[in-house]
Motif scaffolding. Sequence first.
Motif: not given
Length: 381
Positions: A296-299, A45-48
């Motif tokens: 990433y896919v969800i975002g 999550i931090h990465r996104w």
Amino acid sequence: MQEKCRLLIFCWIFARFSVNADEEFNIGTTSMAGTFPFEHLRYAIHRWNTENGAHTQITFNLTSPDYPSRNYEDRVCNLFQKGVVAIILSNEQDEKDTQLIKSMCHFHHIPCIALQATSIQDSISDFVTMIGPSRGSGARATAEFLDSMRWTSFLLAYQDGSDLEDLSPLMQYKQIAETGGRKLLIKVRRLPNNTADYEPFLKHVKTRLKQTNIIIHSNNITILYHLLDRARGLNMAEPPFSYVFTNTDLSLLEDFLNNNSPKNDPIFTCNITGLQLVKNDPMMKTQLALTSEAIYVIGMAIYRLREFGHAPRQEKLECGGHSQWVDGAILNDGIRKLKVANQLTGDVRFRPNGERDEIMYHGVGRIGNKFVKVGVGWGDF
């Protein structure tokens, strides 16, 4: 008339601002703080948020149960009450609890992302998408890898009884050996439960079974470390011994394999090969990479849905009634139709039933005290 025009302009500005405003969505996990799945998700999550939050105007918040209940139904209900848009399924719960979570996601229309299947016969729910490989795919890739090894026999050692289902493609491997034209001889043994018993187990393999070609199946990389450490003490770390590991994190043992000689002379001179899912360098742990891809896919699914005017809105649900998330089906469909290239484990796309499509493994082997890719890729098509 002027007042009406001002009102229309205000509504247009407000609508435009609402579309472009930053939105924070809750991502749920049944794992508690401090566990590997929780920390992997925190990193993802931090990465996104760091890499994609600004230009997508979408950020995520990690949401976990308020209390460490041993009852997974209570944990999931607590997440629903907080209005999560998706739940990431970890590998820490047993199959029964996993099926419970999947059924609750299906009933309440909350998309779930699973890092791997729990069973080959695992029925894929309409609201469960698998970001990781299906069970048995690693064994199928290993079987293809063996075609280049030219082994006439091997020992297949596994960790848990449930692994047999996963290993069926290997146990049914029927390549005809070039020498003699006979079938490949396969011996199957279960690893001891206690690591202290690994040394007598390996002695048995060496002296009684007389096997030098060994395949080790374990999802726990610590098991690999202990086995190789015991093999070193039994002179089983040099030719003619040869090892193939199905664990896709094998490359993470590179430092251990290179730092065990007081004179800097290589100790592990035997052939050590295996499979790898993660494509980036430096190597990232497989579960961490898959968790990052799930976020990433969800975002990206939310981002693209918003571009078409179908951005999902979070909704708090109660388990007591028959409440269902109104936008759950839209987001779930958006996730499954998403296609993104060049991710941590390669291209990401899904089959209509939610399974990962065309996931690709690479063979890795030690050359010059370093793991490098060997051969071509093997896919789960």
